[in-house]
Design a protein around this motif. Sequence first.
Motif, short mmCIF file in Angstrom:
data_model
loop_
_atom_site.label_atom_id
_atom_site.label_comp_id
_atom_site.label_asym_id
_atom_site.label_seq_id
_atom_site.Cartn_x
_atom_site.Cartn_y
_atom_site.Cartn_z
N ASP A 10 28.20 106.09 -28.44
CA ASP A 10 28.47 105.45 -29.73
C ASP A 10 28.94 104.01 -29.55
N GLY A 11 28.43 103.14 -30.39
CA GLY A 11 28.87 101.76 -30.35
C GLY A 11 30.32 101.62 -30.78
N GLY A 12 30.95 100.55 -30.35
CA GLY A 12 32.33 100.31 -30.70
C GLY A 12 33.33 101.11 -29.89
N THR A 13 32.85 101.76 -28.83
CA THR A 13 33.74 102.53 -27.95
C THR A 13 33.74 101.89 -26.56
N THR A 14 34.74 102.24 -25.77
CA THR A 14 34.81 101.78 -24.39
C THR A 14 34.94 102.99 -23.48
N LEU B 190 38.22 102.29 -13.24
CA LEU B 190 39.25 102.13 -14.26
C LEU B 190 39.57 103.46 -14.93
N HIS B 191 40.82 103.62 -15.35
CA HIS B 191 41.23 104.86 -16.01
C HIS B 191 42.19 104.55 -17.15
N PHE B 192 42.18 105.43 -18.15
CA PHE B 192 43.07 105.27 -19.30
C PHE B 192 44.39 105.99 -19.04
N GLY B 193 45.16 105.45 -18.11
CA GLY B 193 46.46 106.02 -17.80
C GLY B 193 46.43 106.89 -16.55
N PHE B 194 47.61 107.19 -16.03
CA PHE B 194 47.71 107.95 -14.79
C PHE B 194 47.32 109.42 -14.98
N GLY B 195 47.50 109.95 -16.19
CA GLY B 195 47.07 111.32 -16.43
C GLY B 195 45.57 111.46 -16.23
N HIS B 196 44.82 110.48 -16.72
CA HIS B 196 43.37 110.44 -16.56
C HIS B 196 43.00 110.35 -15.07
N LEU B 197 43.70 109.49 -14.36
CA LEU B 197 43.43 109.29 -12.94
C LEU B 197 43.79 110.54 -12.13
N ILE B 198 44.92 111.16 -12.45
CA ILE B 198 45.34 112.36 -11.72
C ILE B 198 44.28 113.46 -11.86
N ALA B 199 43.73 113.62 -13.07
CA ALA B 199 42.73 114.65 -13.32
C ALA B 199 41.49 114.45 -12.45
N PRO C 266 28.72 117.49 -25.87
CA PRO C 266 29.62 116.79 -26.80
C PRO C 266 30.58 117.76 -27.47
N GLY C 267 31.64 117.23 -28.02
CA GLY C 267 32.57 118.07 -28.77
C GLY C 267 34.02 117.86 -28.41
N GLN C 268 34.31 117.43 -27.17
CA GLN C 268 35.71 117.21 -26.79
C GLN C 268 36.13 115.80 -27.21
N PRO C 269 37.19 115.70 -28.00
CA PRO C 269 37.62 114.37 -28.47
C PRO C 269 38.10 113.50 -27.32
N ASN C 270 37.76 112.21 -27.40
CA ASN C 270 38.20 111.20 -26.43
C ASN C 270 37.71 111.49 -25.01
N VAL C 271 36.63 112.24 -24.90
CA VAL C 271 36.03 112.53 -23.59
C VAL C 271 34.61 111.99 -23.58
N SER C 272 34.26 111.23 -22.56
CA SER C 272 32.92 110.64 -22.48
C SER C 272 31.94 111.67 -21.92
N TRP C 273 31.45 112.53 -22.82
CA TRP C 273 30.45 113.51 -22.36
C TRP C 273 29.18 112.80 -21.91
N GLU C 274 28.93 111.60 -22.44
CA GLU C 274 27.75 110.85 -22.02
C GLU C 274 27.87 110.47 -20.54
N GLY C 275 29.07 110.03 -20.13
CA GLY C 275 29.27 109.69 -18.73
C GLY C 275 29.12 110.91 -17.85
N HIS C 276 29.62 112.07 -18.31
CA HIS C 276 29.49 113.31 -17.55
C HIS C 276 28.02 113.71 -17.44
#
Length: 205
Positions: free
Chosen positions: A117-121, A68-77, A168-178
């Motif tokens: 963090d809780g409350g995030t997807t 799953l991706h949050f939009g085509f920009g995310h998928l293209i990257a 950590p530090g980049q907004p809206n980026v899942s550094w945990e997944g990385h």
Amino acid sequence: MNELPERRRARVLPEKPLRSAVGMLGFLVVLWAIELVDLLLPTLRLDGAGIEPRDVDGLDGILWAPLLHFGFGHLIANSVPLFVLGWLLLSGGVRQFLGVTAVVWLVAGAGTWLVADGGTTHAGASGVVFGWMVFLLLRGFVQRSAGQIVVALVLFFYWGGMLWGVLPGQPNVSWEGHLFGALGGLLAALLLARRSRPRSGRLNG
């Protein structure tokens, strides 16, 4: 005298490059089709099936998040590194590809579910990208293959900067997944090292 079997030479490129390329394209087609469905049928809320940290209902997101991706920009990257790294990973054969991918997929997902963090997807294939990258950087040293080490150096020169994404530090980026994707790649390389370790044997004369 029975000789011990000669160790199989590590491949640098897939044995069947075209078939491997078609396979990776097929995987990308699936990802793009899922994102297209998500765009055309927003009521399905496919992105909501990602990882929801420490929420029991979000555990199944470990299985679905990389699709799953949050939009085509995310998928293209993610598309180009997925294709290139996956194609190179197939040089070790389909069995190695599936084994490494399974380890990376599960470690990235479980780690994100535990510490994010809780409350995030969390969704996206970048955790798999990081895992494949780390595995390919280490594989040549594990298998003592000069060719694979050269490939690793080229990858590091071209895409090594992506590894900063584990911090950590980049907004809206899942550094945990990385981060946990990268750790999954490390674990897969360690498992390969253990499997590649020469076994002692006796010669019958």
